[in-house]
Design a protein around this motif. Structure first.
Motif, PDB file in Angstrom:
ATOM      1  N   PHE A 103       9.539  71.197  12.820  1.00 40.96           N
ATOM      2  CA  PHE A 103      10.696  70.958  13.923  1.00 40.96           C
ATOM      3  C   PHE A 103       9.899  70.869  15.378  1.00 40.96           C
ATOM      4  N   MET A 104      10.731  70.332  16.234  1.00 43.41           N
ATOM      5  CA  MET A 104      10.424  70.303  17.724  1.00 43.41           C
ATOM      6  C   MET A 104       9.691  71.368  18.053  1.00 43.41           C
ATOM      7  N   GLY A 105       8.815  71.151  18.879  1.00 43.40           N
ATOM      8  CA  GLY A 105       8.096  72.481  19.536  1.00 43.40           C
ATOM      9  C   GLY A 105       7.315  73.093  18.586  1.00 43.40           C
ATOM     10  N   GLY A 161       4.315  72.238  17.816  1.00 45.99           N
ATOM     11  CA  GLY A 161       2.861  71.880  17.923  1.00 45.99           C
ATOM     12  C   GLY A 161       2.117  70.727  17.316  1.00 45.99           C
ATOM     13  N   LYS A 162       3.118  69.619  16.938  1.00 44.00           N
ATOM     14  CA  LYS A 162       2.471  68.646  15.818  1.00 44.00           C
ATOM     15  C   LYS A 162       1.606  67.829  16.661  1.00 44.00           C
ATOM     16  N   THR A 163       1.854  67.333  17.995  1.00 45.88           N
ATOM     17  CA  THR A 163       0.930  66.524  18.517  1.00 45.88           C
ATOM     18  C   THR A 163      -0.315  66.970  19.310  1.00 45.88           C
ATOM     19  N   THR A 184       4.055  59.210  16.264  1.00 46.13           N
ATOM     20  CA  THR A 184       5.210  58.313  16.018  1.00 46.13           C
ATOM     21  C   THR A 184       6.023  58.292  17.417  1.00 46.13           C
ATOM     22  N   ASP A 185       6.434  59.428  18.051  1.00 48.04           N
ATOM     23  CA  ASP A 185       7.312  59.038  19.075  1.00 48.04           C
ATOM     24  C   ASP A 185       6.491  58.591  20.424  1.00 48.04           C
ATOM     25  N   GLN A 186       5.066  58.832  20.560  1.00 45.52           N
ATOM     26  CA  GLN A 186       4.538  57.970  21.590  1.00 45.52           C
ATOM     27  C   GLN A 186       4.474  56.528  21.429  1.00 45.52           C
ATOM     28  N   TYR A 191      19.230  53.646  16.348  1.00 49.86           N
ATOM     29  CA  TYR A 191      18.613  52.531  16.753  1.00 49.86           C
ATOM     30  C   TYR A 191      17.174  53.209  16.837  1.00 49.86           C
ATOM     31  N   PHE A 192      16.987  54.395  17.403  1.00 48.70           N
ATOM     32  CA  PHE A 192      15.841  54.996  17.376  1.00 48.70           C
ATOM     33  C   PHE A 192      15.193  55.354  15.722  1.00 48.70           C
ATOM     34  N   ARG A 193      16.133  55.789  14.941  1.00 48.14           N
ATOM     35  CA  ARG A 193      15.870  56.037  13.637  1.00 48.14           C
ATOM     36  C   ARG A 193      15.407  54.824  12.941  1.00 48.14           C
ATOM     37  N   GLY A 194      15.878  53.804  13.309  1.00 47.39           N
ATOM     38  CA  GLY A 194      15.401  52.467  12.816  1.00 47.39           C
ATOM     39  C   GLY A 194      14.092  52.371  13.090  1.00 47.39           C
ATOM     40  N   THR A 212       4.435  63.227  13.444  1.00 42.28           N
ATOM     41  CA  THR A 212       5.739  62.691  13.391  1.00 42.28           C
ATOM     42  C   THR A 212       6.872  63.397  14.328  1.00 42.28           C
ATOM     43  N   GLY A 213       7.839  62.787  14.475  1.00 46.21           N
ATOM     44  CA  GLY A 213       8.860  63.166  15.077  1.00 46.21           C
ATOM     45  C   GLY A 213       9.572  64.340  14.087  1.00 46.21           C
ATOM     46  N   GLY A 214      10.093  65.456  14.923  1.00 43.51           N
ATOM     47  CA  GLY A 214      11.040  66.342  13.919  1.00 43.51           C
ATOM     48  C   GLY A 214      11.857  65.768  13.167  1.00 43.51           C
ATOM     49  N   GLY A 215      12.525  64.601  13.506  1.00 41.82           N
ATOM     50  CA  GLY A 215      13.634  64.114  12.629  1.00 41.82           C
ATOM     51  C   GLY A 215      13.359  63.157  11.395  1.00 41.82           C
ATOM     52  N   ILE A 216      11.890  63.078  11.241  1.00 41.53           N
ATOM     53  CA  ILE A 216      11.546  62.063  10.148  1.00 41.53           C
ATOM     54  C   ILE A 216      11.922  62.426   8.835  1.00 41.53           C
ATOM     55  N   THR A 227      12.879  66.382  27.635  1.00 39.44           N
ATOM     56  CA  THR A 227      12.655  65.239  27.192  1.00 39.44           C
ATOM     57  C   THR A 227      13.000  64.878  25.583  1.00 39.44           C
ATOM     58  N   ARG A 228      13.677  65.841  24.972  1.00 41.13           N
ATOM     59  CA  ARG A 228      14.303  65.868  23.679  1.00 41.13           C
ATOM     60  C   ARG A 228      15.689  65.581  23.819  1.00 41.13           C
ATOM     61  N   PRO A 229      16.429  64.497  23.591  1.00 40.86           N
ATOM     62  CA  PRO A 229      17.827  64.369  23.804  1.00 40.86           C
ATOM     63  C   PRO A 229      18.764  65.146  22.769  1.00 40.86           C
ATOM     64  N   LEU A 230      18.090  65.454  21.574  1.00 36.28           N
ATOM     65  CA  LEU A 230      18.794  66.399  20.660  1.00 36.28           C
ATOM     66  C   LEU A 230      19.228  67.747  21.241  1.00 36.28           C
ATOM     67  N   LEU A 231      18.152  68.059  22.331  1.00 37.32           N
ATOM     68  CA  LEU A 231      18.492  69.601  22.765  1.00 37.32           C
ATOM     69  C   LEU A 231      19.407  69.380  24.052  1.00 37.32           C
ATOM     70  N   GLN A 290      19.137  73.922   9.451  1.00 37.09           N
ATOM     71  CA  GLN A 290      19.534  72.723   8.601  1.00 37.09           C
ATOM     72  C   GLN A 290      18.320  72.168   8.199  1.00 37.09           C
ATOM     73  N   ARG A 291      17.218  72.007   9.138  1.00 37.29           N
ATOM     74  CA  ARG A 291      15.940  71.473   9.000  1.00 37.29           C
ATOM     75  C   ARG A 291      15.168  72.067   7.761  1.00 37.29           C
ATOM     76  N   GLN A 292      15.113  73.283   8.000  1.00 37.47           N
ATOM     77  CA  GLN A 292      14.127  74.046   7.124  1.00 37.47           C
ATOM     78  C   GLN A 292      13.937  73.399   5.895  1.00 37.47           C
TER      79      GLN A 292
HETATM   80  C1  S3P Z   1      13.354  64.747  17.123  1.00 33.91           C
HETATM   81  C2  S3P Z   1      12.234  64.986  17.520  1.00 33.91           C
HETATM   82  C3  S3P Z   1      11.486  64.661  18.537  1.00 33.91           C
HETATM   83  C4  S3P Z   1      11.751  63.277  18.835  1.00 33.91           C
HETATM   84  C5  S3P Z   1      13.332  62.972  18.930  1.00 33.91           C
HETATM   85  C6  S3P Z   1      14.135  63.493  17.830  1.00 33.91           C
HETATM   86  C7  S3P Z   1      14.248  65.338  15.950  1.00 33.91           C
HETATM   87  O1  S3P Z   1      10.083  64.749  18.308  1.00 33.91           O
HETATM   88  O2  S3P Z   1      11.615  62.193  17.839  1.00 33.91           O
HETATM   89  O3  S3P Z   1      13.421  63.510  20.217  1.00 33.91           O
HETATM   90  O4  S3P Z   1      15.281  64.885  15.491  1.00 33.91           O
HETATM   91  O5  S3P Z   1      13.782  66.564  15.629  1.00 33.91           O
HETATM   92  P1  S3P Z   1       9.137  66.055  18.393  1.00 33.91           P
HETATM   93  O6  S3P Z   1       9.528  66.742  17.379  1.00 33.91           O
HETATM   94  O7  S3P Z   1       7.953  65.551  18.464  1.00 33.91           O
HETATM   95  O8  S3P Z   1       9.929  66.707  19.610  1.00 33.91           O
END
Ligand code: S3P
Length: 172
Positions: free
Chosen positions: A14-16, A18-20, A37-39, A60-63, A82-86, A121-125, A139-141
């Motif tokens: 999940f976001m936050g 500490g993956k990066t 991947t985000d960077q 588009y981002f997911r693509g 990876t980004g949290g939504g991978i 920085t995170r649009p989903l939030l 939902q993600r767990q």
């Molecule tokens: C997302 C997580 C973000 C980034 C985007 C969407 C997500 O990455 O890919 O904002 O869907 O969980 P981090 O997990 O690095 O914050």
């Protein structure tokens, strides 16, 4: 390190969580190249994730994310943060598991909410309160759990401690 011999080491979660930062430190320890991947998407698109979502929308981002996963999975020996939504895309998970060892960095939801408080920085939030974050988290767990080879908790741990634990798991 036989678990990751000839493989990519992939950090999911999940976001936050500490993956990066863990990825950066791990790559240093293991003498591997680190890709976030985000960077990389931001670099290639020449704009922030927030602006990509605003200008082109989430699909588009997911693509772009999926294309990048395919590209990185064709390589070996990387540390990939990876980004949290991978994990929303089952094909991403299948491709990553084929080429890599997936470590789920997990943290308690309360700590995640604290770490993400005030994040812009995170649009989903955007416009989400703590209970919205908790809902998305729940939902993600199961998706992270199903995708990962192993889970490492990052709750109340420094990035260095997290990396130490990952290295211990890899050496088992
Ligand atoms: C997302 C997580 C973000 C980034 C985007 C969407 C997500 O990455 O890919 O904002 O869907 O969980 P981090 O997990 O690095 O914050």
């Amino acid at each position: 390190m036989r678990r990751i011999a000839g493989k990519n080491l992939v950090l999911i979660g999940f976001m936050g969580t500490g993956k990066t930062e863990a990825g950066r430190l791990l790559a240093g320890e293991l003498n591997r190249r680190m890709v976030d991947t985000d960077q990389l998407i931001e670099q290639r698109e020449g704009m922030s994730i927030g602006d990509i979502f605003k200008k082109y929308g989430e699909p588009y981002f997911r693509g772009r994310e999926q294309e990048l996963i395919c590209e990185l999975a064709a390589q070996r020996g990387l540390v990939i943060a990876t980004g949290g939504g991978i994990v929303l895309n089952g094909e991403n998970v299948r491709i990553l598991r084929d080429s890599g060892y997936l470590v789920w960095l997990d943290a308690e939801v309360g700590e995640v909410a604290t770490r993400l408080a005030g994040d812009t920085t995170r649009p989903l939030l955007a416009g989400q309160d703590e209970s919205d974050i908790a809902e998305l988290y729940e939902q993600r767990q199961p998706l992270y759990g199903a995708a990962a080879h192993v889970r490492v908790s990052t709750t109340r741990k420094t990035p260095l401690a997290v990396v130490g634990e990952i290295i211990r798991v890899l050496a088992e």
